[in-house]
Design a protein around this motif. Structure first.
Motif, PDB file in Angstrom:
ATOM      1  N   GLN A  26      18.696  -4.611  -2.454  1.00 40.77           N
ATOM      2  CA  GLN A  26      18.493  -3.242  -1.962  1.00 40.77           C
ATOM      3  C   GLN A  26      19.165  -2.979  -0.610  1.00 40.77           C
TER       4      GLN A  26
ATOM      5  N   GLY B  41      11.117  -2.764  -3.702  1.00 39.14           N
ATOM      6  CA  GLY B  41      10.724  -3.689  -2.640  1.00 39.14           C
ATOM      7  C   GLY B  41      11.065  -5.125  -2.964  1.00 39.14           C
TER       8      GLY B  41
ATOM      9  N   VAL C 296       5.959  -3.738  -1.791  1.00 38.76           N
ATOM     10  CA  VAL C 296       6.101  -3.203  -3.140  1.00 38.76           C
ATOM     11  C   VAL C 296       5.907  -1.699  -3.007  1.00 38.76           C
ATOM     12  N   ARG C 297       6.767  -0.955  -3.630  1.00 42.89           N
ATOM     13  CA  ARG C 297       6.768   0.509  -3.609  1.00 42.89           C
ATOM     14  C   ARG C 297       5.686   1.132  -2.715  1.00 42.89           C
TER      15      ARG C 297
ATOM     16  N   GLY D 257      11.840   1.726   1.891  1.00 43.54           N
ATOM     17  CA  GLY D 257      11.003   2.559   2.745  1.00 43.54           C
ATOM     18  C   GLY D 257      11.289   4.052   2.663  1.00 43.54           C
TER      19      GLY D 257
ATOM     20  N   GLU E 150       9.025   7.228  -2.122  1.00 43.61           N
ATOM     21  CA  GLU E 150       7.743   6.584  -2.406  1.00 43.61           C
ATOM     22  C   GLU E 150       6.560   7.543  -2.353  1.00 43.61           C
TER      23      GLU E 150
HETATM   24 MO1  MOS Z   1      10.537  -0.196  -0.737  1.00 45.28          MO
HETATM   25  S1  MOS Z   1       8.799  -1.107  -1.241  1.00 45.28           S
HETATM   26  O1  MOS Z   1      10.607  -0.385   0.929  1.00 45.28           O
HETATM   27  O2  MOS Z   1      11.750  -0.768  -1.676  1.00 45.28           O
END
Ligand code: MOS
Length: 744
Positions: free
Chosen positions: A219, A251, A358-359, A516, A700
């Motif tokens: 990511q 995440g 996690v998400r 985030g 999110e």
């Molecule tokens: Mo997100 S849980 O910061 O990919």
């Protein structure tokens, strides 16, 4: 041509520049440009890159929870067909998943700190040979004589204050609870969650001399380069990661994972490319989990329901020495009033795989519990749950006194309630029955912190009048390609098919990465700044003030002046790199995205099965950059909410610490049949303090509280007030009323 702007974002940019441009592509529900590649299977994901002579690696996972590896019986495996190497390098499991790059390794391959920790990599000519050999590898262990707890609530679990979370204290909560007209003091539990990204973690490593090239599924590429360089003790300049398409992360791909380091070490040793793809089970068992939580919520209100005190204390868990602790109270800090407060997170040190982001780390589980507790208060006070929220929105952040940048929570509550038909709700439980089903409605607020993080992007306006946007920003399914193209198209007055976006390669300027909910606004702001610099150059060429420059459909106009971009450029490209970093606006304002959820459920009067019948979410997150991809994020978040409320739960066996439900057959994410019609309302908002785009994060937001709305609807349907997620049938049944009783 290049120009250095002030990089930090120190004062709100109230020009709202994107409201004065005329191309009309920003905010539009444009399709993803890469969509056809994805749906036709021709977008290349990490494991799919083709290399001549690529060897295949399979990780070997520990079958004890705690102890040491005494011996790997390598030779027997090395004699198997096609096997090239068995590696157990200390660096292989050096792991910095959640922000500890540059620090000492936490786990190593000779000590086992949790069940299924990777301890070796077997490499062979084919995947089948490698898998066969990995399964055949015998390992001698010495089990720990003084193991730490497997369960965070066990009396032997050591409990600490985490590094990443601060306790918020104000006034006297005990006294407020004592003095309150209504006092709620409840304990909820949420289980561990898996990210369950569609694409398993995968890396292909290849060395060109002392330069390492990875095709990997991550990511945050610029950060991931530093992590891998740190693990291998090499110069980050020598590492390149290529990841144009990432099949979700949520995440779990914020940090590099074991397969990347293992592939790199194996490729260096074997002097050929090595691919390591984790199986679905390995992803579940080793990558990362969301911590389970125990949360105590205390709400003290006056007779009208106005909060005078608020307590939110959580116990979460992680491995010893890990920095991350699920920041459960993150949104509780700013969402509702109540000056007497105590917000605190503690972390139990246990032997389970690393806990990480996690998400929507924090809010995903914190909001679902806070909002369920608020429903309990609404009932005690006997006011409408929507009204209770409205009565408790403070003018400034309690205790710390910070101003809000913007907050559309009242609008979200009102518009959501109206669209959903909240006025049809019957306030008491067990009032609506359709055949064998109890019907109920519930609601919850949504809140998620907003973050602007450092980002760079390069924009080239080519001599022919087309634009190229380049950054290592990833698109993890969120819409980065579309959004960054729209920002450039809007700023430079180009139709979207004249803008090309190239992402996911660390040889390009470092974007924010995807995490985030900050990717679109941060990297988008960098793109905007690069385009502003280009606009300045164009206005000079046209002979007008920058403010008076009008760009549309490839033509620059100002008053009587008008020229096509290609004429104006006179055969030259303009190349600019835009940069942004957080500045004073991040300290001066409390920044968050807000919303409201409304859910209608049916609970089976005999079996306790809950079906979500419909949901409405209304969200305010500053400027909408792309109405289609933003809506998709909200939908996806609400689907997570359904899973969190009803089915998702990591189940660990407390005899040996292994994860029991390590695949998508046993870890139940919602499937199509579980997801009803979901309505998403996007509110019009501008937040100049949040970013130059006046946009806030949305990725999110849709999960943050959604499960609370469903929980509250279950109570409204059948009177089952459950405090232990997920609300599975076995938990509902004991609370069901007599199914044969007359409905009032
Ligand atoms: Mo997100 S849980 O910061 O990919």
């Amino acid at each position: 041509m290049s120009r250095t702007d002030t990089v930090t974002y120190d004062s709100p940019d109230t020009r709202n520049l994107l409201d004065h441009t005329r191309q009309g592509v920003i905010g539009k529900p444009l399709d993803r440009p890469e969509g056809p590649l994805k749906v036709s299977g021709s977008a290349t994901y990490s494991a799919e890159w083709k290399f001549d002579d690529c060897a295949e690696g399979v990780l070997v996972l520990a079958t004890i929870a705690q102890g040491t590896v005494q011996r790997l019986h390598k030779q027997r495996v090395l004699d198997m067909p096609g096997v090239l190497a068995v590696l157990a390098d200390e660096a292989m499991t050096r792991r910095s998943t959640q922000g500890t790059a540059g620090e000492a390794p936490v786990q190593g391959v000779h000590t086992v700190d949790y069940f299924a920790q990777p301890i070796a990599l077997v490499v062979a000519e084919t995947f089948e040979q490698a898998r066969d050999a990995a399964l055949a590898l015998e390992v001698d262990y010495v089990e720990s004589k003084s193991p730490i707890a497997l369960d965070p609530e066990s009396p032997d679990a050591e409990v600490e204050d985490p590094d990443n979370s601060e306790t918020v204290e104000g006034g006297d909560l005990e006294k407020a609870m004592h003095d309150a007209a209504f006092a709620i003091d409840v304990e909820y539990r949420t289980p561990g969650h898996a990210s369950a990204a569609m694409e398993p973690h995968a890396t292909i490593a290849q060395w060109h001399g002392d330069r390492l090239e990875l095709h990997g599924s991550y990511q945050m590429l610029a950060y991931n380069v530093k992590e891998i360089a740190d693990c291998l003790s090499i110069d980050p300049e020598k590492v390149r990661i290529i990841a144009p398409y990432v099949g979700g992360g949520f995440g779990s791909k914020l940090g590099i994972t074991h397969e990347a380091v293992a592939a790199a070490i194996a490729a260096r040793q074997l002097k050929r490319p090595v691919r390591v793809v984790m199986s679905r089970q390995q992803v579940f068992e080793t990558v990362m989990r969301r911590s389970e939580t125990r949360q105590r919520v205390r709400l003290a209100s006056d007779a009208s329901g106005k909060l005078i005190g608020l307590g939110h204390e959580a116990l979460v868990s992680n491995l010893p020495d890990e920095e991350f602790a699920e920041p459960v109270t993150q949104a509780t800090e700013f969402l509702y009033g109540g000056e007497n407060r105590l917000l605190k997170v503690e972390v139990a040190r246990i032997s389970r795989m690393t806990a990480g982001s996690v998400r929507a780390p924090g809010e995903a589980v914190g909001m679902q519990v806070l909002e369920a507790a608020m429903d309990e208060l609404a009932e005690a006070v006997d006011i409408d749950p929507v009204e209770l929220r409205k009565r408790n929105l403070p003018a400034k952040v309690p205790v710390e006194g910070t101003a809000y940048s913007s907050r559309m929570l009242v609008e979200a509550l009102d518009q959501g309630a109206e669209a959903f038909g909240w006025d049809q709700r019957r306030p008491r439980p067990c009032q609506t029955r359709e055949g064998d089903w109890w019907i109920g409605m519930g609601m919850a607020s949504a809140a998620r912190v907003n973050m602007l993080v450092p980002a760079e992007a390069r924009v080239t306006l080519k001599a022919d009048g087309a634009a190229l946007v380049e950054t290592d920003q990833t698109d993890i399914g969120t819409g980065s390609y579309a959004i960054l193209g729209q920002i450039a198209g809007e700023m430079l007055g180009l139709p979207i098919d004249r803008v090309n976006v190239v992402l996911g390669d660390t040889s390009l300027p470092a974007g924010a990465g995807s995490g985030g909910s900050f990717g679109a606004i941060s990297t988008g702001s960098a793109v905007m700044r690069a385009c502003e610099a280009i606009r300045t150059t164009l206005s000079e060429a046209l002979g007008c003030d920058t403010d008076a420059l009008d760009l549309k459909d490839g033509t620059a106009t100002s008053g009587d002046l008008s020229q096509s971009l290609s004429d104006l450029l006179g055969g030259n490209d303009i190349v600019e790199t835009g940069k942004i970093e957080p500045g004073k606006t991040a300290e001066d304002f409390s920044q968050a995205s807000y919303g409201a959820f409304f859910a209608e459920v049916a609970v089976h009067a005999f079996t306790g099965e809950t079906r979500v019948r419909r949901m409405t979410g209304a969200f305010g997150f500053g400027r909408v950059l792309n109405a289609k991809t933003a809506r998709s994020q909200c939908l996806g978040g609400m689907v997570w909410g359904i899973g969190s409320a009803l089915t998702e739960e990591l189940a660990f066996d407390l005899r040996d610490g292994h994860l029991v439900n390590h695949d998508l057959a046993e870890y139940h994410v919602p499937v199509h049949a579980d997801v009803p019609a979901i309505e998403v309302i996007l509110l019009e908002e501008r937040d100049a303090a949040a970013s130059p785009l006046q946009a806030k994060g949305v990725g999110e937001l849709g999960i943050c509280g959604a499960a609370g709305a469903i929980t509250n609807a279950i109570y409204n349907a059948c009177g089952a007030r459950l405090r232990n997620f997920p609300m599975t049938l076995d938990k509902v049944i004991p609370h069901l009323p007599d199914p044969f009783a007359e409905v009032a």
